[in-house]
Design a protein around this motif. Structure first.
Motif, PDB file in Angstrom:
ATOM      1  N   UNK A  83      25.851   0.933  31.036  1.00  0.00           N
ATOM      2  CA  UNK A  83      27.064   1.201  30.259  1.00  0.00           C
ATOM      3  C   UNK A  83      26.969   0.563  28.882  1.00  0.00           C
ATOM      4  N   UNK A  84      26.436  -0.645  28.827  1.00  0.00           N
ATOM      5  CA  UNK A  84      26.282  -1.315  27.530  1.00  0.00           C
ATOM      6  C   UNK A  84      25.308  -0.536  26.651  1.00  0.00           C
ATOM      7  N   UNK A  85      24.243  -0.028  27.240  1.00  0.00           N
ATOM      8  CA  UNK A  85      23.272   0.761  26.469  1.00  0.00           C
ATOM      9  C   UNK A  85      23.926   2.005  25.876  1.00  0.00           C
ATOM     10  N   UNK A  86      24.813   2.631  26.635  1.00  0.00           N
ATOM     11  CA  UNK A  86      25.524   3.823  26.126  1.00  0.00           C
ATOM     12  C   UNK A  86      26.400   3.434  24.930  1.00  0.00           C
ATOM     13  N   UNK A  87      27.092   2.314  25.025  1.00  0.00           N
ATOM     14  CA  UNK A  87      27.949   1.893  23.905  1.00  0.00           C
ATOM     15  C   UNK A  87      27.116   1.555  22.673  1.00  0.00           C
ATOM     16  N   UNK A  88      25.938   0.978  22.874  1.00  0.00           N
ATOM     17  CA  UNK A  88      25.061   0.701  21.732  1.00  0.00           C
ATOM     18  C   UNK A  88      24.674   1.997  21.012  1.00  0.00           C
ATOM     19  N   UNK A  89      24.332   3.019  21.806  1.00  0.00           N
ATOM     20  CA  UNK A  89      23.961   4.307  21.220  1.00  0.00           C
ATOM     21  C   UNK A  89      25.126   4.931  20.467  1.00  0.00           C
ATOM     22  N   UNK A 122      27.682   3.338  19.080  1.00  0.00           N
ATOM     23  CA  UNK A 122      27.958   2.571  17.864  1.00  0.00           C
ATOM     24  C   UNK A 122      26.958   2.916  16.765  1.00  0.00           C
ATOM     25  N   UNK A 123      25.697   3.039  17.128  1.00  0.00           N
ATOM     26  CA  UNK A 123      24.667   3.412  16.152  1.00  0.00           C
ATOM     27  C   UNK A 123      24.964   4.769  15.540  1.00  0.00           C
ATOM     28  N   UNK A 124      25.316   5.719  16.381  1.00  0.00           N
ATOM     29  CA  UNK A 124      25.616   7.069  15.912  1.00  0.00           C
ATOM     30  C   UNK A 124      26.806   7.066  14.961  1.00  0.00           C
ATOM     31  N   UNK A 125      27.838   6.293  15.281  1.00  0.00           N
ATOM     32  CA  UNK A 125      29.025   6.215  14.429  1.00  0.00           C
ATOM     33  C   UNK A 125      28.658   5.692  13.043  1.00  0.00           C
ATOM     34  N   UNK A 126      27.855   4.640  12.992  1.00  0.00           N
ATOM     35  CA  UNK A 126      27.486   4.049  11.710  1.00  0.00           C
ATOM     36  C   UNK A 126      26.599   4.986  10.891  1.00  0.00           C
ATOM     37  N   UNK A 127      25.665   5.661  11.558  1.00  0.00           N
ATOM     38  CA  UNK A 127      24.784   6.595  10.847  1.00  0.00           C
ATOM     39  C   UNK A 127      25.578   7.757  10.263  1.00  0.00           C
ATOM     40  N   UNK A 178      29.001  -1.406   1.061  1.00  0.00           N
ATOM     41  CA  UNK A 178      29.300  -1.066   2.459  1.00  0.00           C
ATOM     42  C   UNK A 178      28.045  -0.523   3.139  1.00  0.00           C
ATOM     43  N   UNK A 179      27.281   0.264   2.417  1.00  0.00           N
ATOM     44  CA  UNK A 179      26.037   0.804   2.980  1.00  0.00           C
ATOM     45  C   UNK A 179      25.101  -0.329   3.413  1.00  0.00           C
ATOM     46  N   UNK A 180      25.010  -1.384   2.576  1.00  0.00           N
ATOM     47  CA  UNK A 180      24.152  -2.516   2.914  1.00  0.00           C
ATOM     48  C   UNK A 180      24.584  -3.148   4.239  1.00  0.00           C
ATOM     49  N   UNK A 181      25.899  -3.324   4.413  1.00  0.00           N
ATOM     50  CA  UNK A 181      26.391  -3.904   5.663  1.00  0.00           C
ATOM     51  C   UNK A 181      26.134  -2.969   6.841  1.00  0.00           C
ATOM     52  N   UNK A 182      26.346  -1.687   6.654  1.00  0.00           N
ATOM     53  CA  UNK A 182      26.089  -0.728   7.741  1.00  0.00           C
ATOM     54  C   UNK A 182      24.611  -0.734   8.145  1.00  0.00           C
ATOM     55  N   UNK A 183      23.735  -0.819   7.146  1.00  0.00           N
ATOM     56  CA  UNK A 183      22.304  -0.833   7.461  1.00  0.00           C
ATOM     57  C   UNK A 183      21.923  -2.097   8.228  1.00  0.00           C
ATOM     58  N   UNK A 184      22.497  -3.245   7.821  1.00  0.00           N
ATOM     59  CA  UNK A 184      22.277  -4.488   8.579  1.00  0.00           C
ATOM     60  C   UNK A 184      22.771  -4.335  10.016  1.00  0.00           C
ATOM     61  N   UNK A 185      23.912  -3.658  10.176  1.00  0.00           N
ATOM     62  CA  UNK A 185      24.504  -3.486  11.506  1.00  0.00           C
ATOM     63  C   UNK A 185      23.676  -2.557  12.382  1.00  0.00           C
ATOM     64  N   UNK A 186      23.139  -1.499  11.775  1.00  0.00           N
ATOM     65  CA  UNK A 186      22.297  -0.569  12.541  1.00  0.00           C
ATOM     66  C   UNK A 186      21.030  -1.278  13.011  1.00  0.00           C
ATOM     67  N   UNK A 187      20.458  -2.072  12.139  1.00  0.00           N
ATOM     68  CA  UNK A 187      19.279  -2.863  12.528  1.00  0.00           C
ATOM     69  C   UNK A 187      19.632  -3.783  13.693  1.00  0.00           C
ATOM     70  N   UNK A 188      20.795  -4.417  13.594  1.00  0.00           N
ATOM     71  CA  UNK A 188      21.236  -5.334  14.648  1.00  0.00           C
ATOM     72  C   UNK A 188      21.399  -4.619  15.992  1.00  0.00           C
ATOM     73  N   UNK A 193      34.846   1.685  10.908  1.00  0.00           N
ATOM     74  CA  UNK A 193      33.848   1.627  11.971  1.00  0.00           C
ATOM     75  C   UNK A 193      34.434   1.226  13.311  1.00  0.00           C
ATOM     76  N   UNK A 194      35.351   0.238  13.309  1.00  0.00           N
ATOM     77  CA  UNK A 194      35.947  -0.226  14.568  1.00  0.00           C
ATOM     78  C   UNK A 194      36.733   0.898  15.249  1.00  0.00           C
ATOM     79  N   UNK A 195      37.540   1.588  14.459  1.00  0.00           N
ATOM     80  CA  UNK A 195      38.350   2.666  15.041  1.00  0.00           C
ATOM     81  C   UNK A 195      37.444   3.775  15.567  1.00  0.00           C
ATOM     82  N   UNK A 196      36.439   4.158  14.792  1.00  0.00           N
ATOM     83  CA  UNK A 196      35.543   5.243  15.211  1.00  0.00           C
ATOM     84  C   UNK A 196      34.757   4.860  16.472  1.00  0.00           C
ATOM     85  N   UNK A 197      34.287   3.621  16.552  1.00  0.00           N
ATOM     86  CA  UNK A 197      33.561   3.165  17.742  1.00  0.00           C
ATOM     87  C   UNK A 197      34.481   3.145  18.948  1.00  0.00           C
ATOM     88  N   UNK A 198      35.717   2.675  18.760  1.00  0.00           N
ATOM     89  CA  UNK A 198      36.681   2.640  19.862  1.00  0.00           C
ATOM     90  C   UNK A 198      36.959   4.042  20.397  1.00  0.00           C
TER      91      UNK A 198
END
Length: 637
Positions: free
Chosen positions: A460-466, A468-473, A484-494, A518-523
């Protein structure tokens, strides 16, 4: 071994559980010294006994009185449950509501010995970050949660379960207040007395709000801090071969070793408590350990030369380490450190949060209990020595920042040379990491958003990671500003590297610095995945209180507020209230956290996603406010 059903059946009284005392082989909280008069001792005992009927009080009174004399607090060790304390899958909790089961999942994670710093004293992290005051409160809390309906709210007064009260399905199921002391009485000395009386507690941030997710909770923030420190101070995107020196491998500070490895630098972390150091080594958060300063220096030179990625734990006092680095500089001309900070629990310096270099660990604990005045003197001398060493290194190309643990504040109070000419009360010779590094990120709405998969299933955690990555991309593809792009890129790497770095300790949780969008979209994405069966059980959304709008703290979160309002707490209180009526499943408001008692007001929340349209509506409304309250602060930009 107790069952979860038994755990929810109320205080075990007839028969009383066996008093097994303090466990052997697990860390225990330092002895507290409230300085009680005989009358205050009697009151503390009376307060503890009020949870029990008169016939049981006769048995427990001598036992509790002895705990108070020996440890400075009544923890009620007899009532520490025999069940394996961990976050069980949500369907196993005997509750009438999913919300209550989710809260139980989170509480038991906070007390999991793999997660908690002093589990038997109900301390999750930070030396004194309590979940509750005593074990009687734990049993009552679990019982109330098991009975709670969607038309009731449980109220918690600093660990004391006040009871279930009529409310509505839209209201929070749980409302927590911790340490809400009248301002003129919010002193450190008063805290020691009130806590020992059992009438208040220091909930840190996510300890008393039941939202801690282990050291991962600070790893992402530490990664971002190191990356942005490299950019700001060294002008580098790549920290390969650079050395970061700091201290602390306990609850939150245990993240530093892992963060150093993730960013690719050399991390050297001092820790006086061997049990804490070995715990992080065993969990894979620390690559190597040593108790030799000579070996530390040798490994630093080797790793710098070979550009190794390394996390090295030094079992010893950080002051000795800083002074050795000065010695190497003065005798060889070689500066062996580039970046530095401190993550001792300096908000609590005289009761186990900071250990003086003049004494060994056991000696210090003994003196702390037997002669608090002498111990305080040694701590303050040690702080002066530490600052002196840091000041010498800072004359070279070395950069130090305060990590929001009250290190510079306590050093100033100790008479150390940390002053800055012409500065206001929140500024020192060295910046806080909020002032120079994270403040800009907070001002854009980015902060430590997190979620917990209550199924306990890593898939389930792996699904949420996927997700979240998709939302940021998708957000980047849709167009965002360069910052903002710089922060998103750092987050995708993370998020892409999170599984590789084995960050989970305790519950199946993930932290991700994200902005409001990002928080709303991920939720929404996670909630839809639950609705369609891609995630098997509800997911709890939360965040660290150390966030965009959750905390008013003039020496940390709001240290970059210069209009005079840094010492006001309107933002944190409005955050707590606004989250409560916009859909949070539970809310908490605390005095203290990070920098210390009387220095901070902070709040947090938990929000359960269960795949329903109602959950999506609440997430959109609540998460929007939870970020925009801080971004809208008149001095946030």
């Amino acid at each position: 071994m107790s069952s979860l059903r038994g755990l929810c059946s109320g205080l075990p009284l007839r028969p009383l559980p066996e008093n097994r005392g303090r466990w052997v082989g697990v860390p225990h909280a330092p002895v507290r010294t409230p300085g009680f008069s005989p009358e205050e001792e009697e009151l503390a005992l009376k307060n503890a006994l009020r949870y029990f009927p008169p016939d049981v009080q006769e048995v427990l009174a001598p036992e509790f009185a002895q705990e108070l004399r020996l440890y400075g607090h009544i923890y009620m060790y007899r009532f520490c449950p025999s069940i394996e304390m961990r976050a069980y899958p949500i369907e196993q909790y005997p509750c009438r509501t999913q919300a209550a089961a989710a809260i139980m999942h989170m509480i038991m994670n906070n007390l999991d010995p793999a997660v908690a710093q002093f589990p038997q004293e109900l301390v999750t992290y930070g030396g004194n970050g309590q979940v509750l005051n005593n074990w009687a409160q734990f049993w009552l809390l679990m019982s109330y949660l098991s009975k709670m309906t969607e038309e009731q709210t449980l109220v918690m007064y600093s660990g004391h379960p006040l009871g279930l009260f009529p409310s509505s399905p839209d209201a929070p199921r749980l409302v927590i207040s911790n340490g809400m002391v009248i301002p003129n009485y919010s002193s450190r000395a008063m805290y020691e007395k009130l806590f020992a009386l059992g009438v208040t507690l220091y909930g840190q941030m996510t300890a008393g709000s039941y939202c801690y997710i282990g050291p991962q909770g600070i790893v992402h923030g530490t990664v971002l801090t190191l990356l942005n420190a490299g950019r700001r101070y060294l002008g580098l995107e790549d920290l390969t071969g650079k050395v970061f020196v700091t201290s602390g491998l306990g609850g939150m500070s245990g993240a530093q070793a892992k963060a150093a490895v993730i960013v690719g630098c050399i991390g050297l972390i001092a820790e006086v408590d061997k049990a804490a150091l070995m715990k992080r080594h065993k969990q894979g958060w620390l690559m190597e350990v040593t108790d030799s300063l000579d070996h530390c220096i040798q490994r630093l030179r080797e790793a710098r030369s070979k550009k190794e990625v390394l996390s090295l734990g030094y079992h010893g006092n950080v002051v000795a380490l800083w002074e050795r680095l000065v010695h190497e500089l003065n005798t060889t001309g070689e500066l062996l450190v580039d970046l530095g900070s401190d993550q001792t629990s300096c908000h609590n310096p005289f009761n186990g949060g900071y250990y003086p270099v003049q004494l060994g660990f056991s000696e210090a604990q003994s003196l702390m209990a037997s002669n608090p005045v002498a111990f305080k003197g040694l701590v303050q001398e040690s702080l002066r020595r530490q600052v002196s060493a840091i000041n010498r290194l800072a004359q070279e190309n070395f950069f130090f920042w305060d990590y929001g643990n009250a290190f510079l504040l306590e050093a100033q109070r100790a008479g150390a040379d940390v002053g800055k000419k012409g500065a206001d009360k929140t500024e020192f010779r060295y910046p806080s990491y909020v002032q120079h590094i994270m403040g800009d990120i907070f001002s854009q709405g980015f902060g430590p958003f997190r979620w917990v998969c209550t199924s306990g299933d890593p898939q389930d955690l792996a699904v949420t990671d996927q997700l979240a990555t998709s939302v940021l991309e998708k957000a980047i593809a849709g167009g965002v500003s360069s910052s903002v792009r710089l922060q998103y890129m750092d987050n995708i790497r993370w998020i892409k590297e999170a599984a590789k770095h084995q960050l989970v300790v305790g519950s199946q949780a993930r932290i991700l610095y994200s902005d409001q969008k990002g928080r709303v979209a991920i939720a929404v994405a996670i909630n839809n995945a639950i609705a369609h069966g891609k995630i098997k059980a509800p997911v709890v959304l939360s965040r660290d209180h150390h966030d965009v709008s959750g905390t008013d703290s003039p020496f940390r979160e709001t240290s970059n507020i210069y209009d005079g309002s840094a010492f006001c707490a309107d933002m944190a209180v409005q955050n707590f209230v606004g989250d409560a009526f916009r859909g949070a499943t539970w809310v908490a408001l605390h005095n203290g956290g990070g920098v210390g008692w009387g220095e901070v007001i902070n709040g947090g929340f938990g929000l359960v996603l269960n795949g329903t349209e109602e959950a999506e509506r609440k997430a959109k409304a609540m998460l929007g406010w939870d970020v925009s309250n801080g971004v809208s602060h008149p001095m946030s930009t």
